[in-house]
Each structure stands twice: as structure tokens, then as C-alpha cells.
Enzyme design. Structure first.
Site, PDB file in Angstrom:
ATOM      1  N   GLU A  83     -11.358 -24.581 -15.191  1.00 24.67           N
ATOM      2  CA  GLU A  83     -12.071 -25.768 -15.648  1.00 24.67           C
ATOM      3  C   GLU A  83     -11.010 -26.829 -15.946  1.00 24.67           C
ATOM      4  O   GLU A  83     -10.058 -26.550 -16.681  1.00 24.67           O
ATOM      5  CB  GLU A  83     -12.876 -25.456 -16.916  1.00 24.67           C
ATOM      6  CG  GLU A  83     -13.656 -26.674 -17.348  1.00 24.67           C
ATOM      7  CD  GLU A  83     -14.487 -26.474 -18.602  1.00 24.67           C
ATOM      8  OE1 GLU A  83     -14.584 -25.347 -19.109  1.00 24.67           O
ATOM      9  OE2 GLU A  83     -15.036 -27.494 -19.066  1.00 24.67           O
TER      10      GLU A  83
ATOM     11  N   ARG B 245      -7.745 -10.069 -20.293  1.00 24.61           N
ATOM     12  CA  ARG B 245      -7.032 -11.335 -20.516  1.00 24.61           C
ATOM     13  C   ARG B 245      -5.599 -11.058 -20.909  1.00 24.61           C
ATOM     14  O   ARG B 245      -5.331 -10.064 -21.593  1.00 24.61           O
ATOM     15  CB  ARG B 245      -7.642 -12.059 -21.723  1.00 24.61           C
ATOM     16  CG  ARG B 245      -8.801 -12.925 -21.463  1.00 24.61           C
ATOM     17  CD  ARG B 245      -9.197 -13.616 -22.768  1.00 24.61           C
ATOM     18  NE  ARG B 245      -8.708 -14.976 -22.796  1.00 24.61           N
ATOM     19  CZ  ARG B 245      -9.300 -15.976 -22.173  1.00 24.61           C
ATOM     20  NH1 ARG B 245     -10.382 -15.788 -21.474  1.00 24.61           N
ATOM     21  NH2 ARG B 245      -8.807 -17.202 -22.246  1.00 24.61           N
TER      22      ARG B 245
ATOM     23  N   LYS C 201      -6.853 -23.053 -24.110  1.00 29.03           N
ATOM     24  CA  LYS C 201      -6.687 -24.481 -23.832  1.00 29.03           C
ATOM     25  C   LYS C 201      -7.122 -25.333 -25.017  1.00 29.03           C
ATOM     26  O   LYS C 201      -6.515 -26.352 -25.315  1.00 29.03           O
ATOM     27  CB  LYS C 201      -7.494 -24.868 -22.590  1.00 29.03           C
ATOM     28  CG  LYS C 201      -6.764 -24.587 -21.292  1.00 29.03           C
ATOM     29  CD  LYS C 201      -7.582 -25.029 -20.100  1.00 29.03           C
ATOM     30  CE  LYS C 201      -8.687 -24.042 -19.830  1.00 29.03           C
ATOM     31  NZ  LYS C 201      -9.426 -24.316 -18.590  1.00 29.03           N
TER      32      LYS C 201
HETATM   33  P1  ATP Z   1      -9.240 -21.040 -22.128  1.00 28.65           P
HETATM   34  O1  ATP Z   1      -9.965 -20.211 -23.125  1.00 28.65           O
HETATM   35  O2  ATP Z   1      -7.778 -21.112 -22.345  1.00 28.65           O
HETATM   36  O3  ATP Z   1      -9.856 -22.390 -21.914  1.00 28.65           O
HETATM   37  P2  ATP Z   1     -10.694 -20.239 -19.870  1.00 28.65           P
HETATM   38  O4  ATP Z   1     -10.960 -18.826 -19.472  1.00 28.65           O
HETATM   39  O5  ATP Z   1     -11.806 -20.992 -20.466  1.00 28.65           O
HETATM   40  O6  ATP Z   1      -9.417 -20.242 -20.769  1.00 28.65           O
HETATM   41  P3  ATP Z   1     -10.719 -21.369 -17.261  1.00 28.65           P
HETATM   42  O7  ATP Z   1     -10.129 -22.635 -16.793  1.00 28.65           O
HETATM   43  O8  ATP Z   1     -12.200 -21.260 -17.311  1.00 28.65           O
HETATM   44  O9  ATP Z   1     -10.101 -21.071 -18.674  1.00 28.65           O
HETATM   45  O10 ATP Z   1     -10.104 -20.138 -16.479  1.00 28.65           O
HETATM   46  C1  ATP Z   1      -9.822 -20.066 -15.117  1.00 28.65           C
HETATM   47  C2  ATP Z   1      -9.575 -18.629 -14.777  1.00 28.65           C
HETATM   48  O11 ATP Z   1      -8.444 -18.137 -15.490  1.00 28.65           O
HETATM   49  C3  ATP Z   1     -10.747 -17.770 -15.189  1.00 28.65           C
HETATM   50  O12 ATP Z   1     -11.046 -16.873 -14.147  1.00 28.65           O
HETATM   51  C4  ATP Z   1     -10.263 -17.081 -16.422  1.00 28.65           C
HETATM   52  O13 ATP Z   1     -10.906 -15.854 -16.588  1.00 28.65           O
HETATM   53  C5  ATP Z   1      -8.768 -16.959 -16.175  1.00 28.65           C
HETATM   54  N1  ATP Z   1      -8.035 -16.876 -17.443  1.00 28.65           N
HETATM   55  C6  ATP Z   1      -8.071 -17.736 -18.467  1.00 28.65           C
HETATM   56  N2  ATP Z   1      -7.321 -17.315 -19.494  1.00 28.65           N
HETATM   57  C7  ATP Z   1      -6.776 -16.138 -19.107  1.00 28.65           C
HETATM   58  C8  ATP Z   1      -5.908 -15.185 -19.721  1.00 28.65           C
HETATM   59  N3  ATP Z   1      -5.447 -15.358 -20.951  1.00 28.65           N
HETATM   60  N4  ATP Z   1      -5.563 -14.100 -19.016  1.00 28.65           N
HETATM   61  C9  ATP Z   1      -6.017 -13.919 -17.772  1.00 28.65           C
HETATM   62  N5  ATP Z   1      -6.835 -14.762 -17.133  1.00 28.65           N
HETATM   63  C10 ATP Z   1      -7.223 -15.857 -17.785  1.00 28.65           C
HETATM   64 MG    MG Z   2     -13.502 -21.790 -19.709  1.00 31.07          MG
END
Ligand code: ATP
Ligand code: MG
Length: 570
Positions: A44, A268, A278
């Protein structure tokens, strides 16, 4: 040295059996998806990518490549209020930096029309409805894990009324939050995600790509699977928190009768002393706790890149940690270990004095300058050699001298002899003090017979220290970093506190007036070197010719710091 100590380094993790790879192998054998592997990385664009995303990127791109498949970079841009073009640009840049090439670059917002038409289809089939409950009421009606939910009073609207209301929602007739479109599934389901989840909400917000074309936006759960399906994704890899969203993912693609990708969840990445969220990283930026998203202390890919981490080190770290089905926390020391391993092989060694102490070699001719040969990288013969100028006045590290040496301190002290790296043996013959009684300069003699670092009479010295010729030294600013948080788990806080309470007040130390050997005169931002005995460093973006700035990427393992710590602990 008073440098931050490095974390203990665990041995690299053994290569773990990868259950996602096993699924892909089985799917190829059974010819599911015609033997094809197509993955996507779906960030995102609401912030910069962090180390957790690197794990997901390496997994998605790595597995697809292994099976001769492809990976799309798809921006999951369904929340216009939080998303920006700046984030899109940084994500593109970071994925490239990590070394991956996507097949197609796509945006969920490209699918807003088909996703809308599918909502029409579900309404026609009696599987979705327009609901007039507000967000709070939707929550109340949903019930809890112990109680079942209640049907919305709008659940049994006629198809015609639903279609009319949906069209008017899209046309902008209703205010934000006044209505939603919901899937008609099961208000009694033990899985709360299946209790008539919201598919669309009304939001009069300008989208960074679609502008004001839309005032209704699909929810993640409704948009994600359908976006995967449109792209022909086979294995939709996501993190564990989506495990109980999978029944919903499956429900939508099944009801719509479209290509059905398989969602697979993995653990994760969490790292000690680090936050990978983020939202929290954005707060650090907005509140000015760091200098920006690319501050070298940030766990963002832009941050670690500026700090000097290499994409190779990131990829080898991600390979070593593997993937699993339970969330855990990886030692930051393991990441640093991979960074050191990689830099050790590839970067040149130079000499730099961070906290200079002047040494005058009394028996060295006033005007003589000797160019002493020095090996650039003992790990890589092809890196060649250079010369380092030696002259009468040198700088050494303040910490390499003690007027009254403690036990086990083998470096310079009055009457003691040490080796100058690539140079000569010198013996300290005296000290010059200021009015406050502090040592501000040393006097020494050198032994010309020890040129190159060995004594013809077989005399041994216990320490080799680095130095820079004063007349030839380049001035630089050097930035030393410690972890951004002082707690292993930065989320662990006192009642009423928050993660900001755990910020390490000493995470940045700026040293000015550092002395570098002249070989660094042409250093450009992004150049990486080892300062002998001090660590790996990277020329910072702020660096200009004549005003060099270096970041310490990672310290070397420092045996003296350990001894000193042990002594202090006694
Ligand atoms: P955040 O909570 O930091 O915003 P998010 O999962 O909402 O992380 P996205 O941009 O939606 O962030 O994630 C893009 C991809 O990266 C998704 O498939 C997500 O599952 C993966 N991802 C995000 N954070 C991690 C992490 N700490 N370890 C492994 N994969 C991750
Ligand atoms: Mg997200």
C-alpha cells in the site's frame, strides 16, 4: 573505544524447509494453474518500504524466479486519504534497489471499474446489499466472538433498490459514512470476517491516481482477491494476520466464479530494537524524531541503503531467516552479521581517525614524506593497492593512547612501542598537556628499520594502530549510530506510555573534525569503505567535495570493548 558495542552474533540460521516452495512444487506436479507460478508484491503506498517488506519481496520474487514464473508489483491503493505519489516512487526505487525486476507494474485502482461491476453482480445474485447502518452500528450488529451477530435491518432490500442505491452512492448523492455495500454471508459465523463484511464505503476523497472519479472505495478484503484474480496470480502470499481473512478471500472469488488464486500466509519479520510498522515509522518522521524516511537509523529500505547496507546483504539475510508459520523476533545482530559478511568481501580498507590526537615523530625529518604501500582489500586481490603518505606529524585515535594504561591495554602509552598500520614502529616518548591537565599531543620516535611494519631484529609489538598524516588529512564529519530504540521490544511500554518512550537518546552521535587518508578525496555519496579497526562506513548524501560526510554502517566486532565491559562489570 567508546563506540556502541555490537549485538552478539548468532550463527546464521540453517536453510529452513520452505513450506511455500513445497506448495508450489506440489501444485506444479498436480498441474494446478497449468504448472505456472505467478506472484505479486502488493504494497500500500502509504509509507516507505521497511525490512519486513524486503522479506516479502525476496519471497515473492525469489520463488517465482525459481519456478520460472513472474511477479507483479501491484500498488494496493484503495485508501486515498493515506496514499501519495511520493510513496509510489520510493517503493519502485526500493524494489529495484533490492535487485528485482517485476513483470508488470499495476495499481488496484486500475481495477476500480471491474471491481464495481462485480459488486453489481453480487447484488443481482442476492449476495450483497446496501446497508444504511453507520460504522458504529455495523460494529454493534456484528457481535463478538461469543455472541452471534444481528441481521442489519437493510439486509433484505430488493435487488432493484440495492442497485439503485449503489448507483447513487457512486454518483456521489450520499455523504461519507452514511451507507456501505456489504456481502450477505453469515451473521452467525464464528469468523467475524464473514459476518456481512463491508465491501464499499463512501469517501469523498481525491485519489492520487483516479482523482475525483470515485467517491466510493472498495475495502481491502473485497479488492485484494479480485485484483489477484484479474492478474492471474497463482499464489497470493501474505502475512499471518490475514489467515482468518482467507475464507472471505475464497468466498468472493468463488461467488464471482473467477480465477481462484491460493492465499498462503507466512510469518511477519520482527527484529529486536526495531519497529516494522509504516504507521509508527510515519510518526517518527512527522514528529521529527528522525531526519526523514531515509534517516540511516530508520529500518526503511531507503534508510538502510543510505546507511550503507547492500542489497546482497539484505537478500542473504532474508534467505537465512526463511519463512514459517509462527511469528517470532529475529536478532538485529543477525542482520548486521550479513551486512559485515558482504562488506568484508567487497569494500576497500582505508584509515580514518575519528577522535584525533596529534603525534609528533621527533626523529623524523621535517620535510620528508614517504608514500607507504597499502593493500586495499586483503579479501580481494583484484582490489589492488595504494600508497599512504607518512610524515612527521600524524593523528592517531585518542582511544589508542592511555597515559596510565589499564591491564591488558596494549596500545600506546609512555615508553611503549606500537606498530602503525602499513608504517613503522613508534615509541611514545612524552606527552604535552593543556592547562586543564589533558593530554593534547604526543611525542614519539620511530624506527626507520621497521618500514612496512616488521622489525628486522624480530622485535614484537602487541598492537597495530591506525593513523593519518596531518599534512595530508581530509577533514570529515562522521555520523555514528546506535539502535533507534533502547528496548529490545520497542512496543513494550509502561502503562499509559507509547513506543516513543523507548527512543534511544543516543542513537546518533555526530563527530566533526575527523581525519581521513587522502585516498578518500574522491568519495561520492553511496561509496562504501572500511575504516580500519572502526567499522564499515558509507559516504552520505549530504557529502560534498571538500565537506565529506560518512555514516557508520556497522561496527567491526571490537574485542577491546568487550574486555572493557567485562572489567567495568567486576
Ligand atoms: P505495515 O503494517 O508496516 O503498514 P503492511 O502489511 O500494512 O505493513 P503493506 O504495504 O500492506 O504493509 O504490505 C505489502 C506486503 O508486505 C504485504 O504482503 C505484507 O504482508 C508484507 N509485509 C508487511 N510487513 C511485513 C513484515 N514485517 N514481514 C513480512 N512481510 C511483511
Ligand atoms: Mg497494510
Amino acid at each position: 573505544m567508546s563506540e556502541p558495542s555490537t549485538s552478539p552474533v548468532p550463527s546464521p540460521a540453517p536453510v529452513q524447509s520452505n513450506f511455500i516452495r513445497d506448495i508450489m512444487i506440489a501444485d506444479r506436479e498436480s498441474n494446478k494453474y497449468g504448472g505456472v507460478v505467478r506472484t505479486r508484491f502488493p504494497p500500500e503506498p502509504n509509507g516507505y518500504l521497511h525490512l519486513g517488506h524486503a522479506k516479502s519481496i525476496c519471497l515473492n520474487f525469489g520463488l517465482a524466479a525459481e519456478f520460472g514464473g513472474t511477479t507483479n508489483l501491484r500498488f494496493d491503493d484503495t485508501n486515498p486519504e493515506k496514499e501519495e505519489q511520493e510513496y509510489v516512487d520510493s517503493i519502485i526505487d526500493n524494489v529495484r534497489w533490492l535487485g528485482f525486476q517485476w513483470d508488470k507494474m499495476l495499481f488496484a485502482s486500475d481495477y476500480f471499474e471491474p471491481i464495481y461491476q462485480w459488486a453489481v453482480q453480487l447484488i443481482r445474485a442476492g449476495q450483497a446489499y446496501v446497508c444504511d447502518l453507520n460504522a458504529e452500528e455495523v460494529r454493534q450488529y456484528r457481535g463478538t466472538l461469543v455472541d452471534g451477530g444481528k441481521h442489519s435491518p437493510y439486509r433484505d432490500r430488493s435487488v432493484e433498490e440495492n442497485l439503485d442505491l449503489l448507483a447513487r452512492m457512486r454518483a456521489g448523492e450520499f455523504p461519507d459514512g452514511s451507507r456501505t455495500v456489504r456481502a450477505k454471508i453469515d451473521m452467525g459465523s464464528p469468523n467475524l470476517n464473514l459476518r456481512d463484511p463491508v465491501m464499499y464505503r463512501i469517501l469523498h476523497a481525491t485519489h492520487h491516481r483516479t482523482g475525483d472519479d470515485w467517491c466510493i472505495y472498495p475495502m481491502y478484503d473485497y479488492a485484494h482477491g479480485q485484483s489477484d484474480s484479474i492478474e492471474g496470480i497463482t499464489h497470493s502470499i501474505c502475512t499471518l494476520e490475514f489467515e482468518d481473512h482467507r475464507p472471505l478471500y475464497d468466498w468472493f472469488v468463488d461467488q464471482l466464479g473467477i480465477h481462484h488464486p491460493q492465499q498462503i500466509e507466512f510469518d511477519r519479520l520482527n527484529l529486536t530494537y526495531t519497529l516494522l510498522s509504516k504507521r509508527k515509522l510515519l510518526q517518527l518522521v512527522n514528529d521529527g524524531h528522525v531526519r526523514g524516511w531515509d534517516d540511516p537509523r530508520m529500518p526503511t529500505l531507503s534508510g538502510i541503503r543510505r546507511r550503507g547496507y547492500t542489497p546482497e546483504a539484505m537478500r542473504s539475510f532474508c534467505g537465512a531467516i526463511g519463512v514459517g508459520k509462527t511469528n517470532g523476533t529475529i536478532e538485529l545482530g543477525l542482520l548486521e552479521h550479513h551486512v559485515r559478511e558482504d562488506l568484508n568481501k567487497r569494500v576497500n580498507r582505508v584509515m580514518a581517525v575519528l577522535r584525533p590526537l596529534k603525534v609528533v615523530i621527533e626523529n623524523y625529518p621535517d620535510d620528508l614524506v614517504e608514500e607507504l604501500p597499502a593493500v586495499n582489500n586483503p579479501e580481494d586481490e583484484s582490489a589492488g593497492s595504494r600508497t599512504v603518505p607518512f610524515s612527521k606529524v600524524l593523528y592517531i585515535e585518542q582511544d589508542d593512547f592511555r597515559e596510565v594504561p589499564p591491564k591488558q591495554f596494549y596500545r600506546l602509552s609512555p615508553g611503549k612501542e606500537v606498530r602503525l598500520r602499513w608504517g613503522f614502529f613508534i615509541t611514545c616518548t612524552g606527552v604535552v598537556k593543556n592547562d586543564a591537565g589533558e593530554v593534547v599531543e604526543l611525542r614519539a620516535t620511530y624506527d626507520p628499520a621497521t618500514r612496512g611494519g616488521n622489525s628486522p631484529d624480530g622485535r614484537k609489538v602487541k598492537a597495530t594502530i591506525h593513523w593519518v598524516s596531518a599534512a595530508h588529512a581530509l577533514e570529515a564529519e562522521v555520523r555514528l549510530y546506535e539502535t533507534l530504540f533502547s528496548k529490545e521490544n520497542p512496543n513494550q511500554v509502561e502503562e499509559g506510555g507509547n513506543f516513543l518512550d523507548n527512543i534511544n537518546p543516543n542513537s546518533l552521535e555526530v563527530l566533526s573534525g575527523c581525519k581521513l587518508e587522502p585516498a578518500l578525496a574522491t568519495a561520492k555519496p553511496g561509496d562504501r569503505v572500511q575504516f580500519e579497526r572502526l567499522g564499515y562506513f558509507c559516504c552520505d548524501l549530504d557529502s560534498t567535495e571538500g565537506a565529506l560526510v560518512f555514516n557508520r554502517t556497522v561496527a567491526l566486532k571490537d574485542s577491546w570493548a568487550k574486555i572493557e565491559k567485562r572489567e567495568k562489570g567486576k
